[in-house]
Design a protein around this motif. Sequence first.
Motif, PDB file in Angstrom:
ATOM      1  N   GLY A  55     116.273 158.385 109.245  1.00  0.00           N
ATOM      2  CA  GLY A  55     116.584 158.472 110.724  1.00  0.00           C
ATOM      3  C   GLY A  55     116.439 159.850 111.099  1.00  0.00           C
ATOM      4  O   GLY A  55     117.095 160.765 110.465  1.00  0.00           O
ATOM      5  N   LYS A  56     116.018 160.202 112.160  1.00  0.00           N
ATOM      6  CA  LYS A  56     115.834 161.455 112.426  1.00  0.00           C
ATOM      7  C   LYS A  56     117.137 162.105 113.132  1.00  0.00           C
ATOM      8  O   LYS A  56     117.481 163.114 112.515  1.00  0.00           O
ATOM      9  N   GLU A  57     118.008 161.281 113.646  1.00  0.00           N
ATOM     10  CA  GLU A  57     119.479 161.801 114.045  1.00  0.00           C
ATOM     11  C   GLU A  57     120.184 162.051 112.835  1.00  0.00           C
ATOM     12  O   GLU A  57     120.643 163.318 112.837  1.00  0.00           O
TER      13      GLU A  57
ATOM     14  N   LEU B 215     121.859 166.781 108.871  1.00  0.00           N
ATOM     15  CA  LEU B 215     121.729 167.477 107.543  1.00  0.00           C
ATOM     16  C   LEU B 215     121.331 168.782 107.678  1.00  0.00           C
ATOM     17  O   LEU B 215     121.570 169.757 107.046  1.00  0.00           O
ATOM     18  N   LYS B 216     120.228 168.994 108.731  1.00  0.00           N
ATOM     19  CA  LYS B 216     119.208 170.228 108.867  1.00  0.00           C
ATOM     20  C   LYS B 216     120.588 171.032 109.401  1.00  0.00           C
ATOM     21  O   LYS B 216     120.220 172.243 109.003  1.00  0.00           O
TER      22      LYS B 216
ATOM     23  N   ILE C  35     119.224 168.103  98.880  1.00  0.00           N
ATOM     24  CA  ILE C  35     120.475 167.720  98.689  1.00  0.00           C
ATOM     25  C   ILE C  35     121.060 168.471  97.389  1.00  0.00           C
ATOM     26  O   ILE C  35     120.552 168.430  96.281  1.00  0.00           O
ATOM     27  N   ASP C  36     122.242 168.804  97.544  1.00  0.00           N
ATOM     28  CA  ASP C  36     122.880 169.774  96.074  1.00  0.00           C
ATOM     29  C   ASP C  36     123.606 168.775  95.200  1.00  0.00           C
ATOM     30  O   ASP C  36     123.206 168.903  94.002  1.00  0.00           O
TER      31      ASP C  36
ATOM     32  N   GLU D 170     105.423 165.422 110.313  1.00  0.00           N
ATOM     33  CA  GLU D 170     105.493 166.938 110.746  1.00  0.00           C
ATOM     34  C   GLU D 170     106.996 167.471 110.444  1.00  0.00           C
ATOM     35  O   GLU D 170     107.067 168.885 110.135  1.00  0.00           O
ATOM     36  N   ASN D 171     107.777 166.626 110.469  1.00  0.00           N
ATOM     37  CA  ASN D 171     109.021 167.336 110.327  1.00  0.00           C
ATOM     38  C   ASN D 171     109.848 166.982 108.757  1.00  0.00           C
ATOM     39  O   ASN D 171     110.912 167.584 108.722  1.00  0.00           O
ATOM     40  N   TYR D 172     108.851 166.529 108.150  1.00  0.00           N
ATOM     41  CA  TYR D 172     109.238 166.437 106.592  1.00  0.00           C
ATOM     42  C   TYR D 172     109.792 167.766 106.010  1.00  0.00           C
ATOM     43  O   TYR D 172     108.928 168.963 106.301  1.00  0.00           O
ATOM     44  N   PRO D 173     110.868 168.090 105.362  1.00  0.00           N
ATOM     45  CA  PRO D 173     111.077 169.511 104.821  1.00  0.00           C
ATOM     46  C   PRO D 173     110.133 169.838 103.853  1.00  0.00           C
ATOM     47  O   PRO D 173     109.995 171.018 103.809  1.00  0.00           O
TER      48      PRO D 173
END
Length: 537
Positions: free
Chosen positions: A148-150, A155-156, A183-184, A263-266
């Motif tokens: 989910g984008k939200e 997380l970002k 994710i750590d 396009e928003n994939y890390p």
Amino acid sequence: MAKMFRAFFFKPLFFFWYSFLLRQLKTLVGFRRNSGSTQFKYQKFSSLFHHHHSSLEIADHTLVFDVENTLLRSSSLFPYFMLVAFEAGGLIRAIVLVLLYPVACLADITRKELGLKMMVMICFFGIKVDSFRVGRSVLPKFLLEDVGKEMFDALKRSEGKKVGVTNMPRIMVESFLREYLDIDVVVGRELKVFGGYFIGLMEKEKSTLHALEKVQEGKGCSDMIGITRFNKIVDHHQLFSHCKEVYAVSEAEKRSWQILSKENYPKPLIFHDGRLALRPTLSETIAMLMWLPYAIILAIIRISLALFLPYNFSTPFLVFSGLHFTTSETPKMLPNKNNGGTLYVCNHRTLLDPLYISFALKRNLIAVTYSLSRMSEILAPIKTVRLTRNRDQDARMMQELLLQGDLVVCPEGTTCREPYLLRFSPLFSEMCDHIVPVAVNSHVTMFHGTTAGGLKCLDPVFFLMNPSPVYTVNLLQHVSQSRSSGTSEKEHEARFQVANQVQNQIGSTLVFECTKLTRKDKYLILAGNEGVVKHHV
């Protein structure tokens, strides 16, 4: 008699519901006691974005989130277990999972995690630990498509440590969380192993204390902020009870979340493996299993038509069978000064690339490949020749083949499913002065016709098992190069310039991104080897 029947039927039913409700009440009371002792704040998830104070806090603190209940848009874990069952266990295991899934859902209602344990047993029992690569090569694609984008934005914003908590086996999600979302710490269920094989059982306790130690290691504030579902805090109360604040996501909020765009994939998703192209929800899986017998028959018919009929006759029948094929007009070619064949250079989507180029040109070609199974060589309606990976030997072989006729080569050396082009080997630029770039693309809806860890001989079969696969062949304007009479360094540089020019021309036509990744990179990521096939099936 009626009284005896009522006593026999209603008395056990009463005690069942009494014990079930009592167990749930004890769990809830225990959680309230634990949470009351830590005195954390309980807020709505939306306040993370509406209050400036909350946004600052999430940036400075350690963030603990529930993977399946907050990060993923879908609440069902069935697709991910189906991917494990089908890709790692095979068709029979996938059928068993579909048949027993309703039982697992009922078991989950009567007893906590019983349904989850059933799915773990079905999917993992007897799977070899060393050969299990689904968590790294298959699942990340489908997990990314469900983010989910939200929640991703939350997380970002976090600059501290991030802790992902899941009820699923850790081996299913750890690679996705660490490699694609940075994710750590991943807190998940550990699977029991005996003799190098999974036995289908999970460890009783989660590594909560070990996770807390990792969170508190190093620099940064150890205060934690949790994000979970309203009714799912009890699932991880030992970890969330240490949080300073807990933000809860409602079911309505989760349903309204947007899909995270590519396009928003890390990290770009370039390589992935597995046969299934569809997301295997319960309905999609049942439809796929019902289609499978017809798909095998249809694939046999399509192969037979391509093998035994000329191009002019086979093409209409193949189109009638559901194959969609489009091609561009053949560009005008200059005569070859060496009186040899034409060299066609294409990107690599499936093993059928040379065959479809032959359909577009309506004449037989010679295809050179780096690795090809014996079965594919036998079934191929055109001549195929394997390259040896010895540069000098392969160059002599290709020059000899060009004297015999037109030649097709895929300088990427391996297939790529996503809209990316791998690095082109410059070997083809030494063969002749006139090169015809060919932009090839394909689309499937059910099965992928490529694999890195499976049987290569089944690649064309799986592609032809799709109801209506699509193939597009664009013949581009030829590329001319002049033979340099300078130093060997200039000749070497000129060859790379031609290879890059052809790659860019194909990439711009297909709107694909050009990369410097190679066959070796792909197989190291997906299969754990360098992609050298010693034995062909």
